[in-house]
Enzyme design. Structure first.
Site: not given
Ligand code: APR
Length: 234
Positions: A106, A175, A201, A217
């Site tokens: 990105h 995510s 999670e 992390a």
């Protein structure tokens, strides 16, 4: 070969906000206004202000690699095979932790691109419409070297080749909301790789992973790296 995909979650404990959590970046800024070509065309000053603020934060003394970034750099040094990090993040914390094999799909906050001559420059200062390009001297065309929504991510050919070849694919702190990155784990699994998710999670794509470790992390990434290197020495 181990391919590792990282997202905002790996930098969260270094003080960089994630995007979709309760206090995430996209709670306070409209994606369309600051992370699309349309938003940039409509109001370039607003887009420059958004990235100038994030660049200054990244360069501030407090923003440093955390144990997760450092553990991945150690894995690259000590693992007998190749380790490739594909990061969705635009910060430079993997490099500052010592990782050498990093692809920023990105883009990078500390780079700027001239839309007149396409030159890409290392960039730490603020960017604006009046900024001129160090190579062609034109101004008005310097933009963050960052991939916005509706733009093609960088390094896709190299990424797809690596995903087809890897034996282990690990997703850390993402995510799984944004494509094409969200499809990488499924591609790796379909090609026979062992897939692992390390995240605070469970995510919506958790069914794609053979295994997962949940927690911050800075805790779970060093644990996983130790387990890989220990197996090697075992
Ligand atoms: N440790 C591990 N995981 C964490 C931590 C932490 N300390 N804090 C948050 N997470 C996890 C969250 O549970 C979430 O699953 O990190 C993930 C962050 O998700 P997002 O905010 O959606 O960020 P990301 O997945 O990197 O977004 C992908 O979307 O907006 C675009 O270009 C932007 O690269 C970004 C892309």
């Amino acid at each position: 070969m181990i391919v590792i995909l990282t997202g905002a979650g790996i930098s969260q404990e270094s003080g960089i906000p994630t995007f979709r959590s309760a206090d995430g970046l996209w709670q306070n800024e409209e994606i369309d206004a600051v992370a699309t070509p349309r938003g940039y065309a409509r109001d370039p000053d607003r887009v420059h202000r958004f990235y100038n603020a994030r660049r200054r934060e990244l360069l501030s003394a407090g923003m440093r690699p955390n144990p997760a970034h450092k553990a991945l750099a150690r894995l690259e040094r000590e693992y007998e095979g190749r380790v490739l990090i594909i990061t969705q993040n635009i910060d430079n914390l993997h490099e500052r932790a010592g990782s050498l094999n990093v692809l920023h799909m990105h883009g990078e906050l500390l780079k700027a691109r001239c839309e007149n001559c396409c030159a890409v420059h290392q960039w730490e200062a603020d960017l604006g419409r009046e900024t001129s390009c160090p190579r062609c001297d034109e101004h008005g065309g310097m933009r963050p070297h960052i991939v916005w929504f509706q733009e093609m991510p960088f390094h896709m050919e190299e990424i797809e080749t690596a995903i087809m070849r890897c034996r282990t694919f690990v997703s850390i702190g993402t995510s799984g909301n944004v494509y094409p990155a969200a499809s990488f784990a499924g591609m790796a699994r379909a090609n026979g790789a062992m897939t692992l998710e390390l995240n605070l999670e469970p995510t919506q794509g958790q069914h794609v992973f053979h295994n997962s470790m949940h927690g911050p992390a800075s805790k779970v990434v060093p644990q996983w790296v130790d387990s890989v290197l220990f197996k090697k020495m075992g």
